[in-house]
Motif scaffolding. Structure first.
Motif, mmCIF file in Angstrom:
data_model
loop_
_atom_site.group_PDB
_atom_site.id
_atom_site.type_symbol
_atom_site.label_atom_id
_atom_site.label_comp_id
_atom_site.label_asym_id
_atom_site.label_seq_id
_atom_site.Cartn_x
_atom_site.Cartn_y
_atom_site.Cartn_z
ATOM 1 N N PHE A 1 3.641 -3.471 -7.363
ATOM 2 C CA PHE A 1 4.783 -2.979 -6.583
ATOM 3 C C PHE A 1 5.854 -2.361 -7.479
ATOM 4 C CE2 PHE A 1 8.682 -3.182 -4.130
ATOM 5 C CZ PHE A 1 8.274 -2.808 -2.857
ATOM 6 N N VAL A 2 6.308 -3.117 -8.482
ATOM 7 C CA VAL A 2 7.359 -2.614 -9.372
ATOM 8 C C VAL A 2 6.872 -1.429 -10.209
ATOM 9 C CG1 VAL A 2 8.879 -3.186 -11.299
ATOM 10 C CG2 VAL A 2 8.605 -4.806 -9.417
ATOM 11 N N ILE B 1 1.942 9.529 -5.100
ATOM 12 C CA ILE B 1 1.778 10.926 -4.679
ATOM 13 C C ILE B 1 2.270 11.147 -3.248
ATOM 14 C CG2 ILE B 1 -0.180 11.304 -6.223
ATOM 15 C CD1 ILE B 1 -1.999 11.166 -3.755
ATOM 16 N N MET B 2 2.516 10.075 -2.512
ATOM 17 C CA MET B 2 2.878 10.225 -1.107
ATOM 18 C C MET B 2 4.160 11.034 -0.885
ATOM 19 S SD MET B 2 0.520 9.179 0.735
ATOM 20 C CE MET B 2 -0.988 8.217 0.577
ATOM 21 N N PRO B 3 5.223 10.869 -1.697
ATOM 22 C CA PRO B 3 6.410 11.715 -1.484
ATOM 23 C C PRO B 3 6.154 13.201 -1.716
ATOM 24 C CG PRO B 3 6.989 9.765 -2.754
ATOM 25 C CD PRO B 3 5.494 9.801 -2.676
ATOM 26 N N LEU B 4 5.068 13.540 -2.406
ATOM 27 C CA LEU B 4 4.755 14.938 -2.688
ATOM 28 C C LEU B 4 3.840 15.559 -1.642
ATOM 29 C CD1 LEU B 4 4.008 14.658 -6.528
ATOM 30 C CD2 LEU B 4 6.187 15.182 -5.426
ATOM 31 N N ILE C 1 0.471 -0.407 1.722
ATOM 32 C CA ILE C 1 -0.116 -0.146 3.038
ATOM 33 C C ILE C 1 -1.396 0.679 2.932
ATOM 34 C CG2 ILE C 1 0.277 0.964 5.274
ATOM 35 C CD1 ILE C 1 3.271 0.370 4.887
ATOM 36 N N VAL C 2 -1.306 1.829 2.250
ATOM 37 C CA VAL C 2 -2.443 2.750 2.178
ATOM 38 C C VAL C 2 -3.456 2.288 1.148
ATOM 39 C CG1 VAL C 2 -3.142 5.135 1.761
ATOM 40 C CG2 VAL C 2 -0.983 4.661 2.932
ATOM 41 N N LEU D 1 9.490 4.323 -1.168
ATOM 42 C CA LEU D 1 8.393 4.859 -0.359
ATOM 43 C C LEU D 1 7.059 4.726 -1.072
ATOM 44 C CD1 LEU D 1 7.506 6.439 2.201
ATOM 45 C CD2 LEU D 1 7.920 8.541 0.900
ATOM 46 N N SER D 2 7.043 5.063 -2.357
ATOM 47 C CA SER D 2 5.810 4.976 -3.133
ATOM 48 C C SER D 2 5.279 3.549 -3.184
ATOM 49 C CB SER D 2 6.052 5.490 -4.562
ATOM 50 O OG SER D 2 6.481 6.826 -4.559
#
Length: 252
Positions: free
Chosen positions: A142-143, A201-204, A133-134, A126-127
């Protein structure tokens, strides 16, 4: 309908509402589900009051009121969907009130059995994808972003288990995000620490809580909406504070 059956109906309605609130449902959906369950049983009219910390339910035909505390809140939309599914079964007379009550009790005690490795892997993917995208990042990030997201989410899960201090988990995880992203950039493993941080930070980020807060306010559930909005704001502030603390720490 005798008093025992009315008591069981109240208990079942409140239990359904408690499960939904604990797992991320908005207040309007919770109240609607509870009232529909009451109405499906001998045309009882339910009177419900729901906040993020308490569930109250009464019936017009009796002075009895059932109450349950909401002691924990997480995001598990699978449980919310299950409550809706069981509720439809009850409304369609496919199950009895006793069966519904037992099914909800089993659902309430059911723990999230997904392995930690799957959660960490999902957080990493997801990150990295949201970084592209964002953050409109490069494939070179990426990695590194996958690793930052996976490692920081591992720290988040461990801190949830052992620290048991609300909101501190997000601070510790975001501090790790900032630390890893800046270190990777310094080592040349990835091009932009900013992109790695944005993705990781997106999963948080409490996206469902923010969405539910807006929907609650639109439905005139001002108390619940404002409490969820403040909670989301606190989480966002602590995520930012953790990133800022990492920047300060590496500059020492």
């Amino acid at each position: 309908m005798d008093l025992h059956e009315k008591g069981l109906l109240l208990e079942t309605c409140v239990l359904a509402g408690k499960i939904m609130i604990e797992n991320g449902a908005e207040m309007a959906r919770v109240e609607d589900t509870m009232n529909r369950l009451a109405g499906a049983h001998h045309d009882e009219r339910g009177i419900s009051f729901v906040t993020s910390g308490i569930v109250l339910m009464g019936l017009e035909s009796t002075k009895s009121v059932q109450m349950m505390d909401v002691t924990k809140r997480t995001t598990n939309l699978e449980k919310v969907a299950k409550v809706n599914e069981y509720s439809r079964y009850f409304v369609e007379d496919r199950i009895t009130l006793i069966q519904l009550n037992k099914m909800l009790q089993i659902l309430d005690y059911k723990k999230n059995d997904r392995p930690m490795s799957l959660k960490v892997l999902s957080a990493g993917i997801l990150s990295a994808c949201l970084m592209m995208i964002v953050g409109q990042g490069s494939w070179w990030d990426f990695v590194p972003t996958f690793l930052v997201g996976a490692i920081s989410y591992t720290v988040y899960l461990i801190s949830q288990k052992y620290l048991k201090t609300k909101y501190l988990d997000e601070f510790v995880a975001s501090f790790m995000i900032g630390l890893l992203a800046l270190t990777f950039e310094k080592w040349g493993f990835g091009l932009s620490a900013d992109n790695m941080i944005i993705g990781s930070i997106m999963p948080l980020v409490p996206g469902i809580a923010i969405t539910n807060a807006i929907r609650d306010i639109q439905q005139d559930d001002i108390l619940s909406g404002m409490s969820r909005a403040v909670e989301s704001l606190m989480i966002a502030v602590l995520i930012g504070a953790g990133i800022a603390a990492a920047f300060s720490f590496l500059k020492m």
